[in-house]
Design an enzyme around this catalytic site. Structure first.
Site, PDB file in Angstrom:
ATOM      1  N   SER A 151       0.844  -1.303  -0.048  1.00  0.00           N
ATOM      2  CA  SER A 151       0.049   0.137  -0.087  1.00  0.00           C
ATOM      3  C   SER A 151       0.902   1.402  -0.166  1.00  0.00           C
ATOM      4  O   SER A 151       1.769   1.479  -0.985  1.00  0.00           O
ATOM      5  CB  SER A 151      -0.762   0.033   1.126  1.00  0.00           C
ATOM      6  OG  SER A 151      -2.092   0.925   1.050  1.00  0.00           O
ATOM      7  N   ASP A 227      -9.988  -5.797  -3.482  1.00  0.00           N
ATOM      8  CA  ASP A 227      -9.618  -4.542  -2.742  1.00  0.00           C
ATOM      9  C   ASP A 227     -10.358  -3.446  -2.698  1.00  0.00           C
ATOM     10  O   ASP A 227     -10.604  -2.748  -3.782  1.00  0.00           O
ATOM     11  CB  ASP A 227      -8.096  -4.360  -3.180  1.00  0.00           C
ATOM     12  CG  ASP A 227      -7.379  -3.516  -2.392  1.00  0.00           C
ATOM     13  OD1 ASP A 227      -7.855  -2.481  -1.776  1.00  0.00           O
ATOM     14  OD2 ASP A 227      -6.196  -3.445  -1.877  1.00  0.00           O
ATOM     15  N   HIS A 260      -7.451  -6.097   0.970  1.00  0.00           N
ATOM     16  CA  HIS A 260      -6.043  -5.520   1.141  1.00  0.00           C
ATOM     17  C   HIS A 260      -5.331  -5.818   2.500  1.00  0.00           C
ATOM     18  O   HIS A 260      -4.410  -5.231   2.945  1.00  0.00           O
ATOM     19  CB  HIS A 260      -6.623  -3.897   1.496  1.00  0.00           C
ATOM     20  CG  HIS A 260      -5.468  -2.792   1.113  1.00  0.00           C
ATOM     21  ND1 HIS A 260      -4.907  -2.445  -0.052  1.00  0.00           N
ATOM     22  CD2 HIS A 260      -4.978  -2.051   2.227  1.00  0.00           C
ATOM     23  CE1 HIS A 260      -4.049  -1.547   0.056  1.00  0.00           C
ATOM     24  NE2 HIS A 260      -4.077  -1.145   1.226  1.00  0.00           N
TER      25      HIS A 260
END
Length: 282
Positions: A151, A227, A260
């Protein structure tokens, strides 16, 4: 020799998982990091080092305790470094007001806006100060380094590699923020840390960097197809298109059913470590 404090050290897959702290000049205070040393350190010599940069809200402990990297690192004989994601306790107004700016959200850049510029210097910390400390205190071969992240940390890994391809010879990312100049997370962080001039943002945007110069490495990206942040914040297709135009080798693997979370990272961590080992152990 630079002083470090051993917060804890535990035997793990025959090696040592350690958690450490030290006083950072770049970040103006105490910084924490975790380092896994595989059992091969007992044989003498120096081992390759892969640095993992974590995402928003994380510390040095999230990846270390959740990603399951140690088993494969022990097999391969690779050290794995996990720094913290920002300075902490600076006392700046707004530092703890939101999850995507300030504490836990350093974005792996050197801030130029006051007051952040005094301590939020994560790019210098990750690329200069921390590697110098690791080289001084641990048996890491700094000529064989790779970098990866998740991320916000995936953003950091891509940008740091593209700016330093000779230092970080291998690179991979999980769910990276690929075009921060084009997403809300990046626009908020860059405005706060770097100011309103968008030209000053480009050195910290992987999509913009790769347009200028491709690296010689193959970039591996895993992205969860489920995600929640994919369409608004991560924009991997934007980066892949820029890579195609620049002649940059990149493999984007869209993983059905994954989100995620660290369950996603844990599932594909072995692939990523082997991707790095293919370069660093060659």
């Amino acid at each position: 020799m630079t002083d470090i404090t051993v917060r804890s050290e535990q035997v793990c897959f025959g090696g040592t998982q350690g958690f450490y702290s030290h006083e950072s000049e770049a970040c103006g205070g105490t910084m924490n990091f975790a380092l896994y040393q595989p059992p091969q350190v007992r044989n003498g010599g120096k081992l390759p080092l892969v640095t993992f940069l974590s995402g928003l809200t994380c510390t040095d402990e999230n990846f270390t305790t959740k990603a399951g990297a140690q088993r494969v690192a022990a097999e391969l004989g690779v050290m794995v470094l996990a720094p913290d994601t920002s300075p902490r306790g600076a006392g700046y107004p707004g530092e703890d007001d939101s999850y995507d700016f300030g504490t836990g959200a350093g974005f792996y850049l050197d801030a130029t806006e006051s007051p952040w510029s005094d301590r939020y210097r994560m790019y210098s910390y990750i690329t200069r100060e921390l590697p110098a400390l690791i080289a001084e205190r641990f048996p890491a071969d700094m000529s064989r380094q790779g970098i990866m992240g998740h991320s916000m940390g995936g953003h950091g890994a891509l940008t740091i590699h593209l700016k330093n391809p000779d230092t970080y010879r291998s690179v991979s990312a999980f769910s990276p923020i690929c075009a921060p100049m084009q997403c809300p997370w990046g626009e908020k962080a860059f405005t706060g840390y770097l100011g309103d001039d968008r030209e000053t943002w480009r050195p910290y945007d992987a999509t913009e960097l790769v347009k200028s110069k491709a690296s010689g490495a193959g970039i591996l990206i895993d992205q969860g197809a489920e995600d929640d942040f994919l369409k608004e914040q991560l924009l991997p297709e934007v980066f892949v298109e820029a890579c195609k135009q620049a002649g940059q080798a990149v493999e984007l693997r869209m993983q059905p059913g994954y989100d995620h979370s660290y369950y996603f990272i844990q599932t594909f961590m072995e692939d990523h470590l082997r991707h790095h080992a293919a370069t660093l152990l060659a």
